[in-house]
Design a protein around this motif. Sequence first.
Motif, PDB file in Angstrom:
ATOM      1  N   THR A 152       5.964 -66.945  16.047  1.00 17.66           N
ATOM      2  CA  THR A 152       5.364 -67.778  15.009  1.00 17.66           C
ATOM      3  C   THR A 152       4.060 -67.139  14.565  1.00 17.66           C
ATOM      4  OG1 THR A 152       6.321 -69.797  15.932  1.00 17.66           O
ATOM      5  CG2 THR A 152       4.450 -70.057  14.447  1.00 17.66           C
ATOM      6  N   ILE A 153       3.941 -66.916  13.261  1.00 24.57           N
ATOM      7  CA  ILE A 153       2.742 -66.288  12.721  1.00 24.57           C
ATOM      8  C   ILE A 153       2.092 -67.242  11.724  1.00 24.57           C
ATOM      9  CG2 ILE A 153       4.094 -65.103  10.923  1.00 24.57           C
ATOM     10  CD1 ILE A 153       0.988 -63.648  12.627  1.00 24.57           C
ATOM     11  N   LYS A 154       0.775 -67.405  11.843  1.00 28.11           N
ATOM     12  CA  LYS A 154       0.044 -68.298  10.953  1.00 28.11           C
ATOM     13  C   LYS A 154      -0.578 -67.504   9.808  1.00 28.11           C
ATOM     14  CE  LYS A 154      -1.129 -71.745  14.473  1.00 28.11           C
ATOM     15  NZ  LYS A 154      -2.231 -72.484  15.160  1.00 28.11           N
ATOM     16  N   THR A 155      -0.434 -68.014   8.598  1.00 28.94           N
ATOM     17  CA  THR A 155      -1.027 -67.402   7.418  1.00 28.94           C
ATOM     18  C   THR A 155      -1.666 -68.499   6.569  1.00 28.94           C
ATOM     19  OG1 THR A 155       0.860 -67.664   5.911  1.00 28.94           O
ATOM     20  CG2 THR A 155       0.920 -65.778   7.417  1.00 28.94           C
ATOM     21  N   ARG A 156      -2.312 -68.098   5.501  1.00 28.67           N
ATOM     22  CA  ARG A 156      -2.896 -69.077   4.586  1.00 28.67           C
ATOM     23  C   ARG A 156      -1.820 -69.916   3.899  1.00 28.67           C
ATOM     24  NH1 ARG A 156      -6.639 -65.170   5.037  1.00 28.67           N
ATOM     25  NH2 ARG A 156      -8.836 -65.706   4.738  1.00 28.67           N
ATOM     26  N   ALA A 157      -0.608 -69.395   3.858  1.00 27.05           N
ATOM     27  CA  ALA A 157       0.491 -70.125   3.231  1.00 27.05           C
ATOM     28  C   ALA A 157       1.222 -71.039   4.205  1.00 27.05           C
ATOM     29  CB  ALA A 157       1.487 -69.144   2.603  1.00 27.05           C
ATOM     30  N   GLY A 158       0.820 -71.012   5.489  1.00 25.08           N
ATOM     31  CA  GLY A 158       1.475 -71.833   6.503  1.00 25.08           C
ATOM     32  C   GLY A 158       1.940 -70.995   7.678  1.00 25.08           C
ATOM     33  N   SER A 159       2.649 -71.632   8.600  1.00 23.44           N
ATOM     34  CA  SER A 159       3.182 -70.959   9.782  1.00 23.44           C
ATOM     35  C   SER A 159       4.661 -70.653   9.582  1.00 23.44           C
ATOM     36  CB  SER A 159       3.001 -71.833  11.024  1.00 23.44           C
ATOM     37  OG  SER A 159       1.630 -72.027  11.301  1.00 23.44           O
ATOM     38  N   PHE A 160       5.086 -69.466  10.038  1.00 20.98           N
ATOM     39  CA  PHE A 160       6.464 -69.041   9.830  1.00 20.98           C
ATOM     40  C   PHE A 160       7.046 -68.433  11.096  1.00 20.98           C
ATOM     41  CE2 PHE A 160       4.095 -68.518   5.882  1.00 20.98           C
ATOM     42  CZ  PHE A 160       4.865 -69.268   4.988  1.00 20.98           C
ATOM     43  N   SER A 161       8.345 -68.626  11.291  1.00 22.92           N
ATOM     44  CA  SER A 161       9.072 -67.867  12.305  1.00 22.92           C
ATOM     45  C   SER A 161       9.346 -66.506  11.686  1.00 22.92           C
ATOM     46  CB  SER A 161      10.382 -68.569  12.675  1.00 22.92           C
ATOM     47  OG  SER A 161      10.120 -69.755  13.385  1.00 22.92           O
ATOM     48  N   ALA A 162       8.778 -65.479  12.277  1.00 22.53           N
ATOM     49  CA  ALA A 162       8.830 -64.158  11.651  1.00 22.53           C
ATOM     50  C   ALA A 162       9.278 -63.095  12.651  1.00 22.53           C
ATOM     51  CB  ALA A 162       7.464 -63.787  11.079  1.00 22.53           C
ATOM     52  N   ILE A 163       9.870 -62.046  12.128  1.00 20.17           N
ATOM     53  CA  ILE A 163      10.331 -60.918  12.924  1.00 20.17           C
ATOM     54  C   ILE A 163       9.231 -59.854  12.903  1.00 20.17           C
ATOM     55  CG2 ILE A 163      12.102 -59.145  13.165  1.00 20.17           C
ATOM     56  CD1 ILE A 163      13.888 -61.081  11.411  1.00 20.17           C
ATOM     57  N   ARG A 164       8.759 -59.458  14.084  1.00 19.73           N
ATOM     58  CA  ARG A 164       7.667 -58.490  14.165  1.00 19.73           C
ATOM     59  C   ARG A 164       8.203 -57.075  14.249  1.00 19.73           C
ATOM     60  NH1 ARG A 164       4.666 -59.819  18.967  1.00 19.73           N
ATOM     61  NH2 ARG A 164       5.753 -58.146  20.069  1.00 19.73           N
ATOM     62  N   ILE A 165       7.671 -56.207  13.378  1.00 26.62           N
ATOM     63  CA  ILE A 165       8.041 -54.792  13.364  1.00 26.62           C
ATOM     64  C   ILE A 165       6.776 -53.974  13.605  1.00 26.62           C
ATOM     65  CG2 ILE A 165       8.961 -52.879  11.997  1.00 26.62           C
ATOM     66  CD1 ILE A 165       9.794 -56.321  10.850  1.00 26.62           C
ATOM     67  N   ARG A 166       6.810 -53.082  14.568  1.00 26.93           N
ATOM     68  CA  ARG A 166       5.659 -52.252  14.911  1.00 26.93           C
ATOM     69  C   ARG A 166       5.900 -50.811  14.466  1.00 26.93           C
ATOM     70  NH1 ARG A 166       1.327 -54.758  17.297  1.00 26.93           N
ATOM     71  NH2 ARG A 166       2.610 -55.508  19.021  1.00 26.93           N
ATOM     72  N   MET A 167       4.887 -50.213  13.833  1.00 30.17           N
ATOM     73  CA  MET A 167       4.968 -48.829  13.386  1.00 30.17           C
ATOM     74  C   MET A 167       3.868 -48.007  14.054  1.00 30.17           C
ATOM     75  SD  MET A 167       5.382 -49.512   9.290  1.00 30.17           S
ATOM     76  CE  MET A 167       5.528 -47.763   8.908  1.00 30.17           C
ATOM     77  N   THR A 168       4.217 -46.841  14.564  1.00 33.15           N
ATOM     78  CA  THR A 168       3.222 -45.916  15.105  1.00 33.15           C
ATOM     79  C   THR A 168       3.535 -44.522  14.580  1.00 33.15           C
ATOM     80  OG1 THR A 168       4.559 -45.573  17.105  1.00 33.15           O
ATOM     81  CG2 THR A 168       2.831 -47.237  17.217  1.00 33.15           C
ATOM     82  N   GLY A 169       2.510 -43.808  14.140  1.00 29.97           N
ATOM     83  CA  GLY A 169       2.776 -42.484  13.591  1.00 29.97           C
ATOM     84  C   GLY A 169       1.512 -41.778  13.169  1.00 29.97           C
ATOM     85  N   VAL A 170       1.633 -40.939  12.154  1.00 27.49           N
ATOM     86  CA  VAL A 170       0.510 -40.142  11.670  1.00 27.49           C
ATOM     87  C   VAL A 170       0.469 -40.177  10.150  1.00 27.49           C
ATOM     88  CG1 VAL A 170       0.497 -38.584  13.650  1.00 27.49           C
ATOM     89  CG2 VAL A 170       1.925 -38.038  11.674  1.00 27.49           C
TER      90      VAL A 170
END
Length: 224
Positions: A152-170
């Motif tokens: 669950t992620i909170k934003t100014r538009a409300g709270s959402f069930s969201a899929i988290r994607i992580r990026m690492t690189g250069v």
Amino acid sequence: MKAIESMRSSVQIGSWAAVCLLAAGFNASASFAADAESVLLPQDVPHYRVGDNWTYLWSDLLSGQSKTITQTVTSVHADGSASLLIAPGGGRVELTPEANVIPNGADQHACGIALHFPLRTGAHYEADCQAVGAAGATVLRRAQCEVEEVETIKTRAGSFSAIRIRMTGVWSPQSGAGGGPMTETLWYAPSVKRVVREEFQGRMAGKGVPATTAMELAHYAVKP
């Protein structure tokens, strides 16, 4: 003595009951999280509708600068992509079938292309892209992406069930010296059809204070 033993027994029973309640609560939370993840993952491409719109607040944590951008779908194409009108300014960009925004006429290597459907827990893929920086120089990015989990992620538009994607690189300039490591995290909410929050950090040759930007959803209106 019997009274003391009875009291001890009551305390032990009470403690055991509390532990059971806590365990039950934890199991219920874990079950809820698992249910949420099973509903959202795997996730297929979204379907846009004319009139769908999203307002984002972009901020630079180092300079304190911020701006608000609204993107509105003006047409949907046969391949599932869409044209977006940008306000303020009246510019136009394209929204790919995989919810990635690229400049008009650009190929799929334009930033950003961090989403790759179907989204599945533990999925890994590479995102190579290019972007034009504030000084007009072209910056190349190469990152490894991982679909991590649902939260669950909170934003100014409300709270959402969201899929988290992580990026690492250069990242590196297309010409000249420079570049360094980068990390980026995105939260994609299927109910909104878009990323609802994005956090980016990049360092020059891995040194100094990292450039840090964030973007989050402030308002939206989408059709099923």
